[in-house]
Scaffold this active site. Sequence first.
Site, PDB file in Angstrom:
ATOM      1  N   THR A 104       0.775  -1.264   0.024  1.00 56.17           N
ATOM      2  CA  THR A 104       0.026  -0.083   0.024  1.00 56.17           C
ATOM      3  C   THR A 104       0.952   1.331   0.053  1.00 56.17           C
ATOM      4  O   THR A 104       0.385   2.332   0.227  1.00 56.17           O
ATOM      5  CB  THR A 104      -1.027  -0.100   1.067  1.00 56.17           C
ATOM      6  N   ALA A 120       5.485   4.530  11.452  1.00 58.45           N
ATOM      7  CA  ALA A 120       4.521   4.185  10.706  1.00 58.45           C
ATOM      8  C   ALA A 120       4.361   5.164   9.651  1.00 58.45           C
ATOM      9  O   ALA A 120       4.760   6.376   9.962  1.00 58.45           O
ATOM     10  CB  ALA A 120       3.252   4.017  11.473  1.00 58.45           C
ATOM     11  N   LYS A 121       3.912   4.622   8.491  1.00 54.63           N
ATOM     12  CA  LYS A 121       3.724   5.474   7.427  1.00 54.63           C
ATOM     13  C   LYS A 121       3.151   6.752   7.553  1.00 54.63           C
ATOM     14  O   LYS A 121       3.512   8.010   7.166  1.00 54.63           O
ATOM     15  CB  LYS A 121       3.287   4.640   6.130  1.00 54.63           C
ATOM     16  N   ARG A 122       1.925   6.697   8.277  1.00 56.80           N
ATOM     17  CA  ARG A 122       1.281   7.802   8.590  1.00 56.80           C
ATOM     18  C   ARG A 122       1.792   8.860   9.318  1.00 56.80           C
ATOM     19  O   ARG A 122       1.435   9.940   9.203  1.00 56.80           O
ATOM     20  CB  ARG A 122      -0.190   7.429   8.940  1.00 56.80           C
ATOM     21  N   GLY A 125       4.988   9.403   8.956  1.00 52.78           N
ATOM     22  CA  GLY A 125       6.095  10.048   8.325  1.00 52.78           C
ATOM     23  C   GLY A 125       7.335   9.174   8.536  1.00 52.78           C
ATOM     24  O   GLY A 125       8.504   9.897   8.343  1.00 52.78           O
TER      25      GLY A 125
END
Length: 298
Positions: free
Chosen positions: A25, A267-269, A271
Amino acid sequence: MAATGPLPPPPPPAGAVTRFAPSPTGLLHLGHAHSALFGHALARRAGGRFLLRIEDIDASRCRPEYAVAVEEDLTWLGLAWERPVRRQSEHMGDYRAALDRLALRGLLYPCFCTRAEIAREVAAAGHAPHGPEGPPYPGTCRRLSPAEREARLGRGDPHALRLDMAAALAEAAPAGGFSFGELGEGRLAADPAPFGDVVLARKDVPASYHLCVCHDDALQGVTLVTRGEDLKPATALHRLLQALLGWPEPVYAHHPLLVDAAGRRLAKRDGAPSLRSLREGGHGPADVRAMAGFPGRD
Ligand code: GLU
């Protein structure tokens, strides 16, 4: 970025087969690298095998270019895995067949509810207990009459398929309750009941993570499931699915999630830097392996 992830707990079972199973994703970040290196290190230590699996059943969130990037980034990190790589989106028929086996035993029912309807029912019920994935489904569609169910199916109303948890437990729960073997911790009790009537096939995706992951770990002969501890609660449900479908029980090794210097989960969210951006910023593979908690070659 501090390397705060611990090394894998020894000793893995001899010949263990492990896997890294990302959903494409987005680009892999350091947390993914930690998970992949963890699985790889345990397989090497065990004199076993390491697999890569692309968990891409959700076409609305997964992109083929991210799946390509997964393999490029892991290769750059210095990892190798067996081929062919299993891509879940190419095997939807396998998951359908597993669902059919449950449906034939009366363990699944169609659920026509929208998210909003479920939220309203949960709110109306007052203080619903919280399951591992939020409040358990209130069971509205389990109580539909056979005639109404047939009518709605006949109209082609969109529906998910839910597991009838009470029926499933009546069929498969062992006398002493479910448990699983966690590397370094021994056997841990695991109760799937709080999940309630979980979705095993979504309205938009005719399968679910829980079903596909158990199916594929069994099919691919994974004997040591390595993954982040955020998925540890899901293991109770996975033990139930394994029991219902006659799939072997693997050993589990859940690793703590990699955190940054401030103790925040990567986590990606939030950054977290992608492996690609680190590489483009001049970091080499050894550097990035160290940042991901695995200094040196495993
Ligand atoms: N595909 C899952 C994820 O990316 C991991 C599945 C697993 O390791 O069990 O979170």
